[in-house]
Structure formats: structure tokens, C-alpha cells
Design a protein around this motif. Structure first.
Motif, PDB file in Angstrom:
ATOM      1  N   SER A   1       0.829  -1.207   0.000  1.00  0.00           N
ATOM      2  CA  SER A   1       0.000   0.000   0.000  1.00  0.00           C
ATOM      3  C   SER A   1       0.857   1.248   0.000  1.00  0.00           C
ATOM      4  O   SER A   1       0.456   2.304  -0.494  1.00  0.00           O
ATOM      5  CB  SER A   1      -0.934  -0.010   1.218  1.00  0.00           C
ATOM      6  OG  SER A   1      -1.772  -1.143   1.198  1.00  0.00           O
TER       7      SER A   1
ATOM      8  N   TRP B   1     -13.481  -5.676   1.743  1.00  0.00           N
ATOM      9  CA  TRP B   1     -12.737  -5.326   0.540  1.00  0.00           C
ATOM     10  C   TRP B   1     -13.685  -4.929  -0.597  1.00  0.00           C
ATOM     11  O   TRP B   1     -13.442  -3.959  -1.315  1.00  0.00           O
ATOM     12  CB  TRP B   1     -11.848  -6.478   0.110  1.00  0.00           C
ATOM     13  CG  TRP B   1     -11.176  -6.294  -1.219  1.00  0.00           C
ATOM     14  CD1 TRP B   1     -11.395  -7.009  -2.358  1.00  0.00           C
ATOM     15  CD2 TRP B   1     -10.190  -5.308  -1.561  1.00  0.00           C
ATOM     16  NE1 TRP B   1     -10.603  -6.551  -3.384  1.00  0.00           N
ATOM     17  CE2 TRP B   1      -9.849  -5.499  -2.924  1.00  0.00           C
ATOM     18  CE3 TRP B   1      -9.558  -4.289  -0.860  1.00  0.00           C
ATOM     19  CZ2 TRP B   1      -8.920  -4.715  -3.593  1.00  0.00           C
ATOM     20  CZ3 TRP B   1      -8.623  -3.501  -1.520  1.00  0.00           C
ATOM     21  CH2 TRP B   1      -8.313  -3.715  -2.866  1.00  0.00           C
TER      22      TRP B   1
ATOM     23  N   TYR C   1     -14.959  -1.524   0.300  1.00  0.00           N
ATOM     24  CA  TYR C   1     -13.879  -0.540   0.187  1.00  0.00           C
ATOM     25  C   TYR C   1     -13.590  -0.216  -1.275  1.00  0.00           C
ATOM     26  O   TYR C   1     -13.368   0.950  -1.635  1.00  0.00           O
ATOM     27  CB  TYR C   1     -12.634  -1.074   0.886  1.00  0.00           C
ATOM     28  CG  TYR C   1     -11.415  -0.185   0.760  1.00  0.00           C
ATOM     29  CD1 TYR C   1     -11.357   1.040   1.420  1.00  0.00           C
ATOM     30  CD2 TYR C   1     -10.321  -0.568  -0.018  1.00  0.00           C
ATOM     31  CE1 TYR C   1     -10.240   1.854   1.313  1.00  0.00           C
ATOM     32  CE2 TYR C   1      -9.207   0.240  -0.128  1.00  0.00           C
ATOM     33  CZ  TYR C   1      -9.167   1.451   0.537  1.00  0.00           C
ATOM     34  OH  TYR C   1      -8.058   2.256   0.412  1.00  0.00           O
ATOM     35  N   GLN C   2     -13.568  -1.224  -2.117  1.00  0.00           N
ATOM     36  CA  GLN C   2     -13.338  -0.991  -3.552  1.00  0.00           C
ATOM     37  C   GLN C   2     -14.418  -0.097  -4.150  1.00  0.00           C
ATOM     38  O   GLN C   2     -14.122   0.815  -4.927  1.00  0.00           O
ATOM     39  CB  GLN C   2     -13.313  -2.318  -4.299  1.00  0.00           C
ATOM     40  CG  GLN C   2     -11.997  -3.060  -4.237  1.00  0.00           C
ATOM     41  CD  GLN C   2     -12.023  -4.235  -5.192  1.00  0.00           C
ATOM     42  OE1 GLN C   2     -12.864  -5.115  -5.108  1.00  0.00           O
ATOM     43  NE2 GLN C   2     -11.101  -4.230  -6.132  1.00  0.00           N
TER      44      GLN C   2
ATOM     45  N   THR D   1     -16.401   2.154  -2.642  1.00  0.00           N
ATOM     46  CA  THR D   1     -16.269   3.529  -2.177  1.00  0.00           C
ATOM     47  C   THR D   1     -15.008   4.178  -2.728  1.00  0.00           C
ATOM     48  O   THR D   1     -15.014   5.324  -3.179  1.00  0.00           O
ATOM     49  CB  THR D   1     -16.247   3.578  -0.635  1.00  0.00           C
ATOM     50  OG1 THR D   1     -17.457   3.002  -0.147  1.00  0.00           O
ATOM     51  CG2 THR D   1     -16.142   5.005  -0.132  1.00  0.00           C
ATOM     52  N   GLY D   2     -13.894   3.431  -2.699  1.00  0.00           N
ATOM     53  CA  GLY D   2     -12.630   3.984  -3.175  1.00  0.00           C
ATOM     54  C   GLY D   2     -12.649   4.365  -4.633  1.00  0.00           C
ATOM     55  O   GLY D   2     -12.129   5.415  -5.023  1.00  0.00           O
ATOM     56  N   SER D   3     -13.268   3.543  -5.460  1.00  0.00           N
ATOM     57  CA  SER D   3     -13.313   3.845  -6.893  1.00  0.00           C
ATOM     58  C   SER D   3     -14.163   5.074  -7.174  1.00  0.00           C
ATOM     59  O   SER D   3     -13.876   5.840  -8.106  1.00  0.00           O
ATOM     60  CB  SER D   3     -13.848   2.637  -7.668  1.00  0.00           C
ATOM     61  OG  SER D   3     -15.164   2.325  -7.269  1.00  0.00           O
TER      62      SER D   3
ATOM     63  N   TRP E   1     -11.969   8.226  -4.859  1.00  0.00           N
ATOM     64  CA  TRP E   1     -10.564   8.521  -5.154  1.00  0.00           C
ATOM     65  C   TRP E   1     -10.121   8.036  -6.526  1.00  0.00           C
ATOM     66  O   TRP E   1      -8.987   8.299  -6.935  1.00  0.00           O
ATOM     67  CB  TRP E   1      -9.654   7.865  -4.097  1.00  0.00           C
ATOM     68  CG  TRP E   1     -10.139   8.058  -2.700  1.00  0.00           C
ATOM     69  CD1 TRP E   1     -10.448   9.244  -2.097  1.00  0.00           C
ATOM     70  CD2 TRP E   1     -10.406   7.041  -1.732  1.00  0.00           C
ATOM     71  NE1 TRP E   1     -10.885   9.022  -0.823  1.00  0.00           N
ATOM     72  CE2 TRP E   1     -10.871   7.678  -0.556  1.00  0.00           C
ATOM     73  CE3 TRP E   1     -10.287   5.646  -1.733  1.00  0.00           C
ATOM     74  CZ2 TRP E   1     -11.214   6.982   0.589  1.00  0.00           C
ATOM     75  CZ3 TRP E   1     -10.632   4.960  -0.586  1.00  0.00           C
ATOM     76  CH2 TRP E   1     -11.093   5.628   0.550  1.00  0.00           C
TER      77      TRP E   1
ATOM     78  N   THR F   1      -9.008   5.233  -7.476  1.00  0.00           N
ATOM     79  CA  THR F   1      -8.379   3.949  -7.194  1.00  0.00           C
ATOM     80  C   THR F   1      -8.263   3.797  -5.684  1.00  0.00           C
ATOM     81  O   THR F   1      -7.780   4.717  -5.016  1.00  0.00           O
ATOM     82  CB  THR F   1      -6.973   3.863  -7.817  1.00  0.00           C
ATOM     83  OG1 THR F   1      -7.074   4.081  -9.223  1.00  0.00           O
ATOM     84  CG2 THR F   1      -6.340   2.506  -7.554  1.00  0.00           C
ATOM     85  N   PRO F   2      -8.685   2.673  -5.113  1.00  0.00           N
ATOM     86  CA  PRO F   2      -8.535   2.485  -3.665  1.00  0.00           C
ATOM     87  C   PRO F   2      -7.071   2.567  -3.245  1.00  0.00           C
ATOM     88  O   PRO F   2      -6.180   2.082  -3.947  1.00  0.00           O
ATOM     89  CB  PRO F   2      -9.096   1.080  -3.440  1.00  0.00           C
ATOM     90  CG  PRO F   2     -10.047   0.873  -4.570  1.00  0.00           C
ATOM     91  CD  PRO F   2      -9.416   1.564  -5.743  1.00  0.00           C
ATOM     92  N   TYR F   3      -6.819   3.179  -2.101  1.00  0.00           N
ATOM     93  CA  TYR F   3      -5.438   3.368  -1.637  1.00  0.00           C
ATOM     94  C   TYR F   3      -4.820   2.076  -1.112  1.00  0.00           C
ATOM     95  O   TYR F   3      -3.652   1.787  -1.364  1.00  0.00           O
ATOM     96  CB  TYR F   3      -5.403   4.414  -0.524  1.00  0.00           C
ATOM     97  CG  TYR F   3      -5.798   5.812  -0.946  1.00  0.00           C
ATOM     98  CD1 TYR F   3      -5.304   6.376  -2.118  1.00  0.00           C
ATOM     99  CD2 TYR F   3      -6.665   6.573  -0.170  1.00  0.00           C
ATOM    100  CE1 TYR F   3      -5.658   7.658  -2.511  1.00  0.00           C
ATOM    101  CE2 TYR F   3      -7.031   7.867  -0.545  1.00  0.00           C
ATOM    102  CZ  TYR F   3      -6.526   8.401  -1.718  1.00  0.00           C
ATOM    103  OH  TYR F   3      -6.879   9.670  -2.094  1.00  0.00           O
TER     104      TYR F   3
ATOM    105  N   TYR G   1     -13.412   3.114   7.063  1.00  0.00           N
ATOM    106  CA  TYR G   1     -13.894   2.798   5.723  1.00  0.00           C
ATOM    107  C   TYR G   1     -15.345   2.319   5.743  1.00  0.00           C
ATOM    108  O   TYR G   1     -15.739   1.517   6.579  1.00  0.00           O
ATOM    109  CB  TYR G   1     -12.994   1.740   5.082  1.00  0.00           C
ATOM    110  CG  TYR G   1     -11.556   2.158   5.086  1.00  0.00           C
ATOM    111  CD1 TYR G   1     -11.152   3.299   4.382  1.00  0.00           C
ATOM    112  CD2 TYR G   1     -10.604   1.466   5.823  1.00  0.00           C
ATOM    113  CE1 TYR G   1      -9.831   3.718   4.405  1.00  0.00           C
ATOM    114  CE2 TYR G   1      -9.283   1.878   5.836  1.00  0.00           C
ATOM    115  CZ  TYR G   1      -8.903   3.002   5.130  1.00  0.00           C
ATOM    116  OH  TYR G   1      -7.602   3.424   5.164  1.00  0.00           O
TER     117      TYR G   1
END
Length: 393
Positions: free
Chosen positions: A52, A235, A238-239, A241-243, A246, A248-250, A295
């Protein structure tokens, strides 16, 4: 403190630092649970070992440690950054201005816990060494910056005391704002509601009822209760929300696998489940006296479920476990109506170019005044009773 000279070392990996040495600086005085779980060796090592942070991530470790004789007395999580992502203290305008003037803003140095807008010590110094230790770590970071001709150093979400010491040492002090929930010795969630204005109290009860009508159950998991399939669900959330937030998820998937082995006791998962299958959830990190919301994500959308899982369940859990504070992450004025009040956050900055530094210093004076004014106004609009005589329901 003795007159022993302080030696500074720079490390490209935590593997060259003993976990006991790092945690003796990061977690001194901690009881069974760490004061700040994000600066533990195990958390930072999970970020590094999972990829990460490190090559290709834009976060290249350059940890700085301070030594007095044979004793390590201080450390700081320092990273060379190729961008300004995952920081939550925004300096994009600084970067644009600097580069428009012909400068090269990136790489820069960041003293921070990656992807984590949670206040905590950034200069991890043993008792008795505070000012001289912080000065030594800052000097070490400056040497890294000067040797590599880097534009700047930024210590984000540091403590107020660290900010005061940093100002004395000539760094620029920046303030920001977050929303935190404070436990006023409540015995139950209903006790908390009793402190709110009638309108806010009724609204929260309505939102909780709507959320719990999603057709399943809400469950909390921590420690040994967390099983591998819970990380699979998280996961997925998280993917999603991240996509959206942001691009790309961090964090990598490997981070959650490592978390299962080394971080489960620091984690609280809150899941909404239908027929035993999670359809929404949030991850919290448990400190000694603070619950940190991190998250959130979902595969199905239901009214008010986000508020219930991220805010109300966190408050409820904190009350039941004697936790004094809930930090619900960055930004979000919608948190105000749900019992979270605005607080000041702090960061420190060093800019190599003196003219640029002077310009930013002038800007920060006005920004600090604006932040203080906004916090005052938002606090006045808070959800709590203004008069003890307000009608109860």
C-alpha cells in the motif's frame, strides 16, 4: 535530559528498525490497547508489507529515527511523495502555484500516517525528550529534503502541542476542521439523545428506525470474532467507495489479509447483514480512548443505513465500552446534526523556497482566522440543547 548528542538515521523500510524500539517511542505509557493504533509498528508495517506504500504507490518510506547513545528516543513516519493523494490536508493549490512559477513541487516529504486523517503524534518521542527530540527529527527530515533538493516537508494531523513546538522551530502552522463526537459520561445512547435538542433527537430516532428496517441485522465484530470472509466483504465495500471517491482504492487487498493476522484486536467491523451475508459495512480502528471511523461501503443502498453504521453504531459502541471520543474521518458537515461537533486540526509545513514560504505564511494567517470563525459558527448551530428547560419527549 543529558548532554548526549543525538544521532539521526534514515530508513527505507521498517524492517531495519526493531518493532520494540519503534513502539517504545510510539506507544510509551500505553496499556493493553495502544493510544494511537495508527502509529504502531504493526499498522505501519502492514501498509508497507502489503504494497500500500512503497514502490509504485507514490509513498516511499524514509522513516527517521533519533538516538541518544544506544537508545532510540524518537521516530517519525516520513515518506517521499510523488503526489498529494491520500493526505486530506490539501496543498494542490500550493503545488500549482509553485510549478506555475517554474518550481518543482514533487517529490515532497510527508510526515503522516498514509490515508489516515486522524489526529495523533507525528513525532514519536520518549518522555523527557519532547522539544529537543522533535527538533532533531525535523532537522533529520530537512537534511533528507536538502540532500535530495525537495521542495517541502508537511506534518499532517499532528497534535496541538506538536504544532506549538513546530512553530517555535520556525515551521508554518496550518489549521483545519473535523467533526468529533465527545462522550460526556453517557450511560447509554438514550442518555446521549437526552442531551440533544428535541428536533435533533426526534430526527436521529427516525433515522435509526429507517436504517433498521432494511430487512436484516446489524452486527459488530472485533478481535477473534473477525473471520476471513469478513475481510472479503469489507474489501468489496472498500473498492466500491474507493473507486467512486478517489478513482483507485489506496489500500491493497493484501493489507486486509495482513490485518487479519496482526490487527484484528485493533479493529471493529460493523456490518449490515441479510440472511447472514453482509450488504454494507464500516471499519473502525480502536484506540485506548478514541474510536476512529475509517472505511464504509455497501452493495445495496437503504435509507439512513450509512448514518446508522458509521455514526450511531460507533457512538453506541463507544458508550458501552467507555470510549471518550469518536473521530468519524475527514470533512462532512452532515455529521453536525448527528452529535459530532467541529474541532480544530493541525499541521506543520516547511517550504524550501523562502519567497514561496513567505507567501504561504501570509495565506495561512487568513486561513486560520477563517477556520476559527467557521468552527465557532458551526458549534453555535450544534444539535445540543441550549436551555436545560427545553421540553423533553
Amino acid at each position: 535530559m543529558s548532554d548526549t548528542a543525538i544521532e539521526i538515521q534514515v530508513h527505507g523500510s521498517l524492517s531495519s528498525i526493531a518493532a520494540s524500539d519503534w513502539d517504545s517511542c510510539a506507544q510509551y505509557g500505553a496499556k493493553a490497547r495502544p493510544t494511537d493504533p495508527f502509529t504502531t509498528y504493526r499498522f505501519l508495517k502492514a501498509l508497507e508489507d502489503s504494497g500500500s506504500v512503497g514502490p509504485g504507490s507514490g509513498w516511499q518510506p524514509q522513516y527517521v529515527t533519533a538516538h541518544a547513545g544506544h537508545e532510540m528516543i524518537g521516530a517519525t513516519p516520513l515518506y517521499a511523495k510523488g503526489h498529494s493523494q491520500g493526505e486530506y490536508v490539501f496543498d494542490h493549490n500550493w503545488a500549482h502555484a509553485y510549478e506555475n512559477a517554474g518550481g518543482r513541487y514533487y517529490p515532497k516529504l510527508q510526515i503522516a500516517v498514509p490515508f489516515t486523517p486522524a489526529t495523533g503524534r507525528r513525532f514519536l518521542i520518549k518522555p523527557g525528550h519532547a522539544e529537543i527530540g522533535q527538533a532533531a527529527l525535523i532537522q533529520g527530515a530537512m537534511e533528507v529534503a536538502k540532500t535530495n533538493q525537495l521542495s517541502s516537508i508537511h506534518a499532517t494531523f499532528c497534535t496541538e502541542n506538536e504544532a506549538k513546538i513546530g512553530e517555535k522551530l520556525g515551521l508554518l502552522h496550518r489549521t483545519g476542521q473535523q467533526f468529533h463526537w465527545i462522550n460526556q459520561s453517557y450511560g447509554s445512547f438514550e442518555d446521549f439523545l437526552g442531551n440533544l435538542s428535541s428536533r435533533k433527537r426526534k430526527n436521529i430516532r427516525k433515522e435509526r428506525a429507517q436504517a433498521k428496517a432494511f430487512g436484516g441485522e446489524i452486527r459488530c465484530y472485533t478481535g477473534e470474532q473477525i473471520q476471513p470472509h469478513h475481510w472479503d466483504a469489507l474489501w468489496t465495500f472498500y473498492q466500491d467507495t474507493g473507486s467512486r471517491k478517489w478513482g483507485t482504492p489506496y489500500l491493497t487487498r493484501a493489507f486486509f489479509d495482513i490485518a487479519h493476522d496482526t490487527l484484528r484486536n485493533d479493529i471493529l467491523l460493523v456490518f449490515a447483514e441479510q440472511d447472514g451475508q453482509p450488504i454494507a459495512g464500516a471499519m473502525n480502528v480502536i484506540g485506548q480512548d478514541t474510536l476512529f471511523g475509517r472505511y464504509w461501503g455497501c452493495t445495496e443502498h437503504h435509507p439512513c443505513l450509512h448514518f446508522e453504521i458509521c455514526y450511531y453504531q460507533a457512538i453506541d459502541w463507544a458508550i458501552r465500552h467507555g470510549i471518550s471520543k469518536v473521530e468519524a474521518g475527514a470533512q462532512g458537515e452532515h455529521k453536525l446534526a448527528r452529535g459530532y461537533l467541529p474541532v480544530t486540526t493541525h499541521s506543520l509545513h516547511w517550504l524550501a523556497d523562502p519567497n514561496f514560504s513567505d507567501a504561504v505564511a501570509r495565506y495561512l494567517v487568513a486561513e486560520r482566522e477563517a477556520v476559527a470563525e467557521e468552527i465557532e459558527v458551526l458549534t453555535d448551530y450544534g444539535p445540543f440543547k441550549r436551555d436545560d428547560r427545553e421540553e423533553q419527549d
